[in-house]
Motif scaffolding. Structure first.
Motif, PDB file in Angstrom:
ATOM      1  N   VAL A  28      51.696  48.692  48.925  1.00 19.38           N
ATOM      2  CA  VAL A  28      50.908  47.955  49.910  1.00 19.38           C
ATOM      3  C   VAL A  28      51.832  47.146  50.815  1.00 19.38           C
ATOM      4  O   VAL A  28      51.667  47.105  52.041  1.00 19.38           O
ATOM      5  CB  VAL A  28      49.892  47.030  49.201  1.00 19.38           C
ATOM      6  CG1 VAL A  28      49.264  46.058  50.176  1.00 19.38           C
ATOM      7  CG2 VAL A  28      48.814  47.858  48.533  1.00 19.38           C
TER       8      VAL A  28
ATOM      9  N   LEU B 268      53.479  49.418  53.295  1.00 15.89           N
ATOM     10  CA  LEU B 268      52.521  49.848  54.314  1.00 15.89           C
ATOM     11  C   LEU B 268      52.308  48.738  55.328  1.00 15.89           C
ATOM     12  O   LEU B 268      52.263  48.970  56.544  1.00 15.89           O
ATOM     13  CB  LEU B 268      51.202  50.190  53.622  1.00 15.89           C
ATOM     14  CG  LEU B 268      50.195  51.021  54.413  1.00 15.89           C
ATOM     15  CD1 LEU B 268      50.831  52.328  54.831  1.00 15.89           C
ATOM     16  CD2 LEU B 268      48.962  51.283  53.574  1.00 15.89           C
ATOM     17  N   ARG B 269      52.218  47.499  54.797  1.00 16.83           N
ATOM     18  CA  ARG B 269      51.998  46.346  55.663  1.00 16.83           C
ATOM     19  C   ARG B 269      53.177  46.179  56.626  1.00 16.83           C
ATOM     20  O   ARG B 269      52.991  45.955  57.816  1.00 16.83           O
ATOM     21  CB  ARG B 269      51.848  45.103  54.784  1.00 16.83           C
ATOM     22  CG  ARG B 269      51.210  43.941  55.488  1.00 16.83           C
ATOM     23  CD  ARG B 269      50.824  42.871  54.501  1.00 16.83           C
ATOM     24  NE  ARG B 269      49.484  43.042  53.969  1.00 16.83           N
ATOM     25  CZ  ARG B 269      49.114  42.689  52.741  1.00 16.83           C
ATOM     26  NH1 ARG B 269      49.991  42.175  51.917  1.00 16.83           N
ATOM     27  NH2 ARG B 269      47.875  42.857  52.338  1.00 16.83           N
TER      28      ARG B 269
ATOM     29  N   LYS C 157      55.200  48.475  57.606  1.00 13.19           N
ATOM     30  CA  LYS C 157      55.210  49.616  58.529  1.00 13.19           C
ATOM     31  C   LYS C 157      54.246  49.361  59.686  1.00 13.19           C
ATOM     32  O   LYS C 157      54.553  49.620  60.847  1.00 13.19           O
ATOM     33  CB  LYS C 157      54.798  50.878  57.761  1.00 13.19           C
ATOM     34  CG  LYS C 157      55.263  52.177  58.426  1.00 13.19           C
ATOM     35  CD  LYS C 157      54.923  53.357  57.551  1.00 13.19           C
ATOM     36  CE  LYS C 157      53.834  54.182  58.206  1.00 13.19           C
ATOM     37  NZ  LYS C 157      53.234  55.153  57.272  1.00 13.19           N
ATOM     38  N   LEU C 158      53.067  48.799  59.328  1.00 16.14           N
ATOM     39  CA  LEU C 158      52.051  48.552  60.361  1.00 16.14           C
ATOM     40  C   LEU C 158      52.456  47.385  61.253  1.00 16.14           C
ATOM     41  O   LEU C 158      52.097  47.340  62.418  1.00 16.14           O
ATOM     42  CB  LEU C 158      50.701  48.265  59.709  1.00 16.14           C
ATOM     43  CG  LEU C 158      50.000  49.494  59.157  1.00 16.14           C
ATOM     44  CD1 LEU C 158      48.715  49.096  58.465  1.00 16.14           C
ATOM     45  CD2 LEU C 158      49.721  50.498  60.255  1.00 16.14           C
TER      46      LEU C 158
END
Lengths: 231, 67, 256
Positions: free
Chosen positions: A222, A225-226, A228-229
Motif C-alpha cells: 500500500v 502504491l501511495r 507511486k500515485l
C-alpha cells in the motif's frame, strides 16, 4: 496485489484454534490441583508458554535482523517487525500473568526475579525499537537501523540476564515468607499439560507470525502504491 | 472441641491448597483478553489496509482512464 | 571549527595509498592499520581542538553533573550514615546522565555543521571515525568523572581516591561510550534526535550499571578481591563484546 488467503493458512488457523481449546481444557480439567498454591498455579502453564513465544519472537527478530543486513531485502524487515510485535505482546502476557501469580504465591506483585525483570527490559528495548522506527521516514534506513538495534538487543539481553542473576545470588532478594522459593514438584499430568501448552503456543506463534507478515507485506505494498500515485 | 482444634490447626499450618481461584481467573482473563485484543488489532489493521489498497487501485485506474 | 577539519582531511588524503589491486581483508587491515591509527588520532584531535576552543560540551556536562549531585543531595537527604551505601549509585547515575548529554551533543554538533558528511566523505576507513569519536567521547566522560570525584569527596567527606575505583570508572565508561557512540550516530539521523538516545541506550547498558555500581560498592566498602572480581569480569566481558559489536555495526549505520 491482494493475495488470496492461502488454504494452508486457513488450515493452520483451524488447527491452532482446536489446539488452544484442547490446551485450555487440559489446564482446567486434566491438570491436578496444586497442593500448596491452589488454583492460581494453573496460570503457570500459559505463563511459561507465553514467555516461550516471547523468546521465539526475540530469536526470530535477531535472525531477520542478520538476514536483512546481509541481503538488504525489505521482506526481512517486515519479518523482523512482525517478530518484534508478537514477542512484545507475549512477553507482556508473561509479565502480567507472572505478576498475578506472584501475588498469592509470594505475597507481592513484583519479585524482581531475574527472568521477569529481563522480560521487562526486553519490552523496553522493543519500545525503544518502535520509537526508533517511528523517527525515521526513509524505509531503507528505518530497516537498517531497526535490524542493528534488534541485534544489539539480542546480544545485550543475555548479559543483562546474567548480571541480574549474579545480583540475585550474591544479594538474595528477600521475598515475604519462608516459602519464598515458590517451587513445586511437577506431577506427570502437570508436565504433560505444560508440554502440550508449549507445543500449542508454538503453533500459535507460527500462525500469528504468518498473519502478521502478510499484514506487513500488505502495508508495504500500500505504501509503495501511495508513493507511486503521489508522483 | 476437637473439630475446632483440627480446623484451627489446618488454618494455622496452611494444610491443603490455598484458596487462590480469584487470582487464577484474573490471570486467565488477562491472558485471553490480551490475545483477543491483539487478534482484533491484526484484523482491523488488515481490513483498513485492504480498504486503502482498493481506494488506491481505483484512483490508479481512473488516472489511467484520464490519460 | 573549519580549520581542524580541513587539516585532518588533507592529512588523510595524503596518507591514503591508492592501490588498485585486489587484496584480502587481512592484508587490507595490515595495510591500512598505520593509517587507521593516524586517522583515528586525527579525529580525536579534531574533537579535542574544537572542544578546547568552544568548551561548550565540557562545561555543559560538568555543570549538569554537579547539578545531578546537588539534586541527589536533597532528594536522598544524604546523611553521613547513608552515604557509603548510596554513593556508588549516585556517582554512576551522575556519570551516565552526563555521559548521555555529551554523547548527544558531540554527534549533534557533527551533524549540524555538516561535519559528519565531511568525515564520511573523507577517504578513510569508517572504523577510524568510529574509534575517533568513541575515544573523544571517552576522554570527555573521563574528564568529567575526574572532576566530579574530588568534588564529591570534599562535599561528603568520603575518600574516593582508590586505584580500584578508578579502574571501575574506566571500564564502565569504556563500555558505555562504545555503545553510546554507535547509538548516538543512529539517534542524530532520526526525527526525534536528542530525545531518543537515552531511550535507546539505557536498556542496553543495564549490565554496565549493575556491574559498575557493585564494583564501586565493593571498593568503597573494602570487599575481598574475589567478591569484586565477579563484577570486574562482567565489565570486561561487556566492554569486549560491545566494542567489537559497535565497531562491526558502525558501517551499517553510516552507509548511505
Amino acid at each position: 496485489m491482494k493475495q488470496a488467503k492461502p488454504i494452508a493458512l486457513t488450515v493452520l488457523d483451524l488447527v491452532t484454534l482446536a489446539l488452544m481449546i484442547a490446551a485450555t481444557a487440559m489446564v482446567f480439567l486434566y491438570a491436578p490441583l496444586e497442593a500448596v498454591m491452589g488454583q492460581v498455579q494453573r496460570v503457570f502453564y500459559f505463563h511459561v508458554s507465553a514467555a516461550w513465544v516471547g523468546m521465539l519472537g526475540f530469536g526470530a527478530a535477531a535472525v531477520a535482523g542478520i538476514a536483512y543486513l546481509r541481503t538488504g531485502n525489505m521482506q526481512w524487515d517486515v519479518r523482523g517487525m512482525a517478530a518484534v510485535e508478537i514477542s512484545l505482546v507475549f512477553f507482556f502476557i508473561a509479565i502480567v500473568s507472572g505478576s498475578i501469580w506472584a501475588r498469592p504465591a509470594w505475597n507481592t506483585w513484583w519479585t524482581w526475579d531475574p527472568r521477569l525483570t529481563t522480560a521487562v527490559i526486553v519490552e523496553l528495548i522493543y519500545a525503544a525499537y518502535l520509537m526508533l522506527r517511528q523517527g525515521i521516514e526513509e524505509p531503507e534506513r528505518r530497516a537498517r537501523f531497526g535490524a542493528v538495534y534488534t541485534l544489539l538487543g539480542f546480544i545485550s539481553v543475555p548479559v543483562t540476564f546474567i548480571s541480574i542473576r549474579l545480583l540475585d545470588t550474591i544479594h538474595p532478594v528477600v521475598i515475604g515468607g519462608s516459602g519464598g522459593e515458590g517451587g513445586f514438584a511437577m506431577t506427570p499430568r502437570m508436565l504433560q499439560t505444560m508440554f502440550f501448552s508449549l507445543f500449542t503456543f508454538s503453533v500459535l506463534f507460527v500462525d500469528l507470525y504468518w498473519h502478521r507478515v502478510r499484514l506487513g507485506t500488505l502495508a508495504r505494498q500500500v505504501e509503495q502504491l501511495r508513493l507511486k500515485l503521489a508522483q | 472441641m476437637n473439630t475446632i482444634f483440627s480446623i484451627l490447626f489446618a488454618v494455622l499450618t496452611q494444610e491443603g491448597p490455598a484458596e487462590t481461584t480469584g487470582y487464577m481467573i484474573l490471570g486467565y482473563s488477562v491472558i485471553f483478553s490480551v490475545l483477543g485484543i491483539y487478534l482484533l488489532s491484526i484484523y482491523i489493521r488488515n481490513r483498513n489496509l485492504n480498504q486503502d489498497a482498493n481506494t488506491l487501485m481505483e484512483i490508479e485506474e481512473q488516472e489511467a482512464e484520464d490519460e | 571549527m573549519e580549520r581542524p577539519l580541513t587539516d585532518y582531511q588533507t592529512n588523510t588524503l595524503q596518507s591514503e595509498t591508492a592501490t588498485g589491486e585486489r587484496i584480502s581483508t587481512l592484508e587490507r587491515v595490515q595495510k591500512i592499520s598505520p593509517n587507521l591509527w593516524k586517522a583515528t588520532l586525527a579525529v580525536v584531535r579534531k574533537d579535542l581542538t574544537a572542544e578546547l576552543r568552544s568548551r561548550e560540551l565540557l562545561s555543559a556536562m560538568l555543570v549538569f553533573a554537579l547539578l545531578v549531585v546537588l539534586i541527589f543531595n536533597f532528594a536522598l537527604d544524604l546523611q553521613p550514615r547513608l552515604r557509603v551505601t548510596v554513593t556508588p549509585g549516585v556517582l554512576w547515575v551522575t556519570f551516565i546522565f552526563a555521559g548521555t548529554l555529551g554523547l548527544n551533543r558531540s554527534m549533534a554538533m557533527e551533524k549540524d555543521r555538516g561535519c559528519l558528511d565531511g568525515l564520511l566523505l573523507a577517504p578513510v576507513d569508517r572504523s577510524a571515525i568510529f574509534f575517533g569519536k568513541a575515544i573523544g567521547n571517552l576522554i570527555f566522560m573521563l574528564l568529567i568523572e575526574v572532576i566530579v570525584l574530588p568534588v564529591y569527596s570534599v562535599l561528603y567527606n568520603i575518600n574516593l581516591f582508590n586505584p580500584g575505583l578508578l579502574l571501575v570508572i574506566l571500564l564502565g565508561s569504556l563500555g558505555y561510550v562504545a555503545v553510546g557512540t554507535l547509538l548516538s550516530t543512529m539517534a542524530v539521523q532520526t526525527r526525534t534526535r536528542d530525545m531518543l538516545l537515552p531511550i535507546l541506550l539505557f536498556p542496553l547498558t543495564i549490565p554496565v550499571v549493575i556491574a559498575a555500581v557493585k564494583a564501586t560498592t565493593g571498593f568503597l566498602e573494602g570487599w575481598t578481591f574475589p567478591e569484586i572480581q565477579v563484577w570486574l569480569n562482567l565489565l570486561v566481558v561487556y566492554d569486549v563484546i560491545f566494542i567489537s559489536v559497535a565497531f562491526m555495526f558502525f558501517d551499517a549505520i553510516v552507509e548511505e
